[in-house]
Design a protein around this motif. Structure first.
Motif, PDB file in Angstrom:
ATOM      1  N   VAL A  73       0.856   4.197  -2.804  1.00 21.42           N
ATOM      2  CA  VAL A  73       0.557   5.606  -2.554  1.00 21.42           C
ATOM      3  C   VAL A  73       1.672   6.476  -3.117  1.00 21.42           C
ATOM      4  O   VAL A  73       1.429   7.526  -3.728  1.00 21.42           O
ATOM      5  CB  VAL A  73       0.362   5.849  -1.046  1.00 21.42           C
ATOM      6  N   GLU A  74       2.906   6.018  -2.948  1.00 21.80           N
ATOM      7  CA  GLU A  74       4.053   6.777  -3.477  1.00 21.80           C
ATOM      8  C   GLU A  74       3.948   6.883  -4.998  1.00 21.80           C
ATOM      9  O   GLU A  74       4.149   7.954  -5.576  1.00 21.80           O
ATOM     10  CB  GLU A  74       5.364   6.094  -3.057  1.00 21.80           C
ATOM     11  N   THR A  85       0.816  -1.208   0.000  1.00 21.43           N
ATOM     12  CA  THR A  85       0.000   0.000   0.000  1.00 21.43           C
ATOM     13  C   THR A  85       0.852   1.261   0.000  1.00 21.43           C
ATOM     14  O   THR A  85       0.586   2.197  -0.752  1.00 21.43           O
ATOM     15  CB  THR A  85      -0.931  -0.005   1.221  1.00 21.43           C
ATOM     16  N   ASP A  86       1.911   1.285   0.815  1.00 20.12           N
ATOM     17  CA  ASP A  86       2.659   2.541   0.906  1.00 20.12           C
ATOM     18  C   ASP A  86       3.400   2.842  -0.391  1.00 20.12           C
ATOM     19  O   ASP A  86       3.483   3.992  -0.808  1.00 20.12           O
ATOM     20  CB  ASP A  86       3.601   2.554   2.134  1.00 20.12           C
ATOM     21  N   ARG A  87       3.913   1.781  -1.042  1.00 21.88           N
ATOM     22  CA  ARG A  87       4.569   2.024  -2.331  1.00 21.88           C
ATOM     23  C   ARG A  87       3.536   2.447  -3.384  1.00 21.88           C
ATOM     24  O   ARG A  87       3.828   3.252  -4.264  1.00 21.88           O
ATOM     25  CB  ARG A  87       5.333   0.779  -2.816  1.00 21.88           C
ATOM     26  N   GLY A  90      -5.959  -3.151  -1.496  1.00 21.81           N
ATOM     27  CA  GLY A  90      -5.432  -2.331  -0.407  1.00 21.81           C
ATOM     28  C   GLY A  90      -5.097  -0.926  -0.868  1.00 21.81           C
ATOM     29  O   GLY A  90      -5.410   0.058  -0.200  1.00 21.81           O
ATOM     30  N   ALA A 124      -6.719   3.056   0.083  1.00 22.16           N
ATOM     31  CA  ALA A 124      -5.959   4.264   0.431  1.00 22.16           C
ATOM     32  C   ALA A 124      -6.235   5.380  -0.566  1.00 22.16           C
ATOM     33  O   ALA A 124      -6.357   6.545  -0.186  1.00 22.16           O
ATOM     34  CB  ALA A 124      -4.470   3.949   0.488  1.00 22.16           C
TER      35      ALA A 124
END
Lengths: 442, 358
Positions: free
Chosen positions: A88-89, A84-86, A109, A113
């Motif tokens: 979003v990046e 998920t964080d990648r 996921g 976000a």
């Protein structure tokens, strides 16, 4: 050391940062498609053909038609690794590019976000066959488009099909259906609908979660062996699917009582298991094969010129074709938007959103686009962001998938109130209201 | 030449015990703060804020918390991801159940939930240490994974287990834009870092370090191991919990339990080991290394090989990124096993003597 080395390291980092900023100012007058994908990690076997299909369709449109009414298409891929964080990046990196149209996050996921971010940035999200099920309600979710189906429609069709093969939905009474699911939002989404169906038909629903990424399933299948369910629904993705099939084989669970969702019904899931998966059923959201005109066009205009993405023999596989369909819908949304906002212009995210909300692809149009037999007609509106809920079942014969049922449609009577209730809860949590009629026109 | 303390006389204990006894350090820190708070918001783009600076600042805060436990008190923990998750879900529950709760009280309440959880899972540290404790804290990680996936109450009865927040505000100001998010996270980081620095310089910090260096000797000279260890767990998990709440609320906006998986615990541990154990500065270096470097590599590599006329696929970049990153970790740890913070202090030491090495 080391100061000199540190200085070099700092210079390298600075150079990287400056290359990032300069590339953001390149090119205009082109419709840009940000492609989030994963070609590494446990979900790569399924992520790669999907991503290849999307890219090849863009290349084909450029080569065959010269773009959309003269507007060239560009793309850039960004590797998320399903994290998920990648993701979003990647979204933040690509959303600012000129001519950006829409995002297909390619993971549930990441979709969750981005659902919070898309309305702020005014960029629509396309989540074909996955994502938030309640997002079908376009009056609540202005920027989400779960085209062609959600986990709820998939679960509904599976139960309909099982009921039909058992000789009627009323025959399900007293039966036991186990749900082997990926323990993440992706796997949990279908549960409310299955519970609703269980209440209606009186079957027992057994939940068997599998921890992500899904390579460890021994305990789950031990439970299957113990409780002997009549049917098992498989809600997996990536390595989880082939592992589940191998475990089913080892447990001796009859494969023809095993039903996968459409994310568990592609070649990478069964190829390694081969004969052991014979009889396994899964939902087919789309058609596939190399016969259709669009695939032939891709082979002719892209692969024969040596510009194809990925191996040529994977062209026309299930997930590849799904990628092609996703990209076609994106391109058609831009085309539809151009009809209203000016042909030959680059569309903004807001304009593409209107195009997605007013898609009308009837059979004639699909045939003309070369998608005959690959999908059923689809038409969206402000109230319905899904457009169609058709799917059929296909069965693995040890070497290839064969369609084994007619097309099904999810039961609106069950779905509609659930979608409405879910969307209402979402709106209440966020202190928002439904879009009014005027907003639907814009 | 520039970095020398000649002529700076300390005439009181107060001056001698200042955080930054050398005048140049004070100026440098003031300049750095000014750049971080004033110059960066003017220059950075939306992307730099949302994808690089905000994750960096939040992870630096979490690494700071881990460093207090692992670096200062010597209690190896693999449960940092769990503490982050408890902070995030704790803050979330207060946030949705108390209407109109502003962000700061929610953060602090989330941090307090994590404190309680941390003390609970810190209890084994009274009996076991080292690798055994690492495994015991790993239980915290699995417990929190299970808890937030299974107990629906914690996710406000969300069907999919995914939750989201909006309408964040601090003193009536909305925290929506990238700049405001960055400034808010940075302010939290600066305040917590200052408090933590003073804490580790004070008597509590000395107790932690005594326990870390030799717990039996520490007990003999009158340090209570239970108090020291549990206070380290409490302070550390409070900070990590706040970082978790920031990560969920400010950075992601919507999240699922997988956002705080065991991988996050490992990454936090790598951050403090690579950054430098037992150093407040180390947390910042480690977070920069682990959070920012892969993203920079990911974008820099295609440009680099492009200069030589080679085109590299997305998968190729991703694989190369992992390989280079791994090689760099090994290289750094061979060159300087005490982490980046030690490199930094060596450089400072050399500058003090420069240009005469002896």
């Amino acid at each position: 050391m080391k100061l000199s080395k540190l200085v070099i390291a700092a210079a390298v980092v600075a150079a990287g940062a400056s290359s990032m900023t300069t590339s953001a100012f390149a090119q205009a007058k082109e419709q840009f498609f940000p492609l989030l994908s994963y070609r590494t990690g446990p979900y790569a076997p399924n992520g790669v053909p999907w991503a290849n299909g999307k890219q090849d369709y863009i290349k084909m449109i450029n080569a065959r038609d010269g773009g959309i009414n003269g507007v060239k298409l560009t793309f850039e891929e960004c590797e998320t690794g399903y994290a998920t964080d990648r993701g979003v990046e990647c979204y933040e990196r690509l959303k600012g590019k000129p001519g950006v149209s829409l995002f297909d996050p390619q993971a549930t996921g990441i979709t969750f976000a981005l659902t919070e971010k898309a309305p702020v940035d005014k960029i629509p999200l396309m989540t074909l066959g996955y994502g938030l099920s309640v997002a079908q309600d376009g009056q609540a979710f202005k920027w989400n488009f779960p085209f062609m189906g959600s986990y709820w429609t998939g679960a509904d069709i599976l139960i309909q099909h099982i009921g039909k093969t058992a000789g009627g939905l009323d025959k399900l009474k007293g039966k036991k259906i186990a749900l082997v699911y990926h323990d993440s939002p992706f796997g949990k989404e279908p549960i409310p609908l299955l519970q609703e169906r269980a209440r209606m038909h009186g079957f027992e629903l057994q939940m068997l979660p599998v921890t992500a990424p899904g390579v460890e399933q021994k305990a789950t299948w031990l439970q299957v062996r113990q409780s002997r369910p009549d049917y098992v629904l498989l809600w997996g993705w990536g390595v989880m699917n082939s592992t589940a099939l191998k475990e089913a084989q080892a447990t001796g669970f009859p494969r023809d009582k095993l039903y996968g969702v459409w994310w568990a019904g592609a070649e990478p899931d069964v190829r390694d298991v081969g004969e052991g998966a014979k009889g396994y059923h899964a939902l087919a959201l789309n058609g596939y094969g190399t016969q259709s005109k669009v695939i032939q066009d891709i082979l002719k205009n892209v692969h024969d010129k040596g510009q194809g993405t990925g191996p040529k023999d994977e062209v026309g596989s299930v997930l590849y074709t799904r990628g092609v369909i996703i990209q076609m819908l994106a391109v058609e949304a831009v085309r539809r938007a151009q009809e209203r906002f000016g042909k030959g212009k680059v569309m903004t995210g807001e304009q593409v959103r209107w195009g997605m909300e007013n898609l009308a692809l009837d059979q004639k149009k699909l045939d003309a686009l070369g998608f005959k037999d690959l999908m059923r007609p689809l038409s969206t509106s402000c109230a319905d962001h899904m457009g169609s809920t058709w799917a059929r079942v296909h069965t693995w014969d040890g070497k290839k998938f064969n369609f084994s049922s007619d097309w099904y449609q999810a039961d609106e009577q069950i779905l509609k109130p659930m979608v409405k209730a879910g969307a209402d809860k979402y709106l209440a949590d966020k202190k928002m209201t439904r879009r009014d009629a005027a907003d639907c026109q814009s | 030449m520039l970095y020398r303390e000649n002529g700076q006389f300390k005439t009181s204990y107060r001056a001698d015990q200042a955080i930054f006894p050398i005048a140049q350090d004070r100026i440098a820190i003031a300049l750095m703060l000014a750049v971080a708070f004033l110059v960066v918001p003017m220059l950075a783009s939306d992307y730099i804020f949302r994808a690089i600076l905000i994750p960096f600042v939040i992870m630096a805060l979490a690494a700071l918390g881990v460093n207090i436990l692992v670096g200062y008190c010597g209690q190896i923990s693999l449960g940092s991801g769990a503490f982050m998750a408890v902070g995030a879900y704790g803050a979330y529950n207060f946030f949705v159940r108390i209407p109109g709760l502003p962000l700061i009280p929610a953060l602090i309440l989330g941090g307090l939930c994590a404190t309680f959880f941390g003390i609970l899972f810190g209890l084994p540290s009274l009996r076991v240490k080292g690798l055994y404790l690492a495994v015991a804290t790993l239980a915290a990680q699995f417990f929190s994974d299970w808890m937030f996936l299974r107990i629906k109450w914690f996710t406000n009865n969300s069907d999919s287990g995914s939750v989201s927040v909006n309408n964040l505000q601090v003193f009536g100001m909305p925290i929506e834009s990238a700049t405001s998010k960055y400034i808010f996270c940075l302010a939290v980081l600066v305040v917590v870092a200052l408090l933590a620095k003073n804490l580790v310089r004070g008597s509590v910090g000395r107790e932690w370090m005594a326990i870390r260096d030799m717990d039996v000797a520490a007990a003999v000279i009158g340090i209570r191991p239970m108090y020291a260890k549990l206070s380290a767990f409490a302070v550390s998990s409070f900070i990590i919990g706040m970082a978790g709440a920031l990560w969920a609320f400010v950075h992601l906006g919507a999240w699922e339990p997988a956002a705080f998986s065991v991988e996050v615990s490992f990454r936090l541990l790598f951050m403090v080991i690579i950054g430098g154990l037992g150093s407040i500065m180390g947390g910042f270096f480690g977070a920069a290394f682990i959070v920012v470097l892969p993203i920079v590599l990911n974008q820099f590599l295609p440009a680099l090989v492009g200069m030589f006329g080679i085109e590299i696929s997305t998968a190729g970049v991703s694989h190369a990124e992992l390989m280079i990153f791994g090689a760099l970790i090994v290289w750094f740890l061979i060159v300087e096993p005490h982490g980046l913070a030690k490199l930094w202090s060596t450089a400072k030491q050399k500058l003090r003597l420069w240009p005469f090495p002896h």
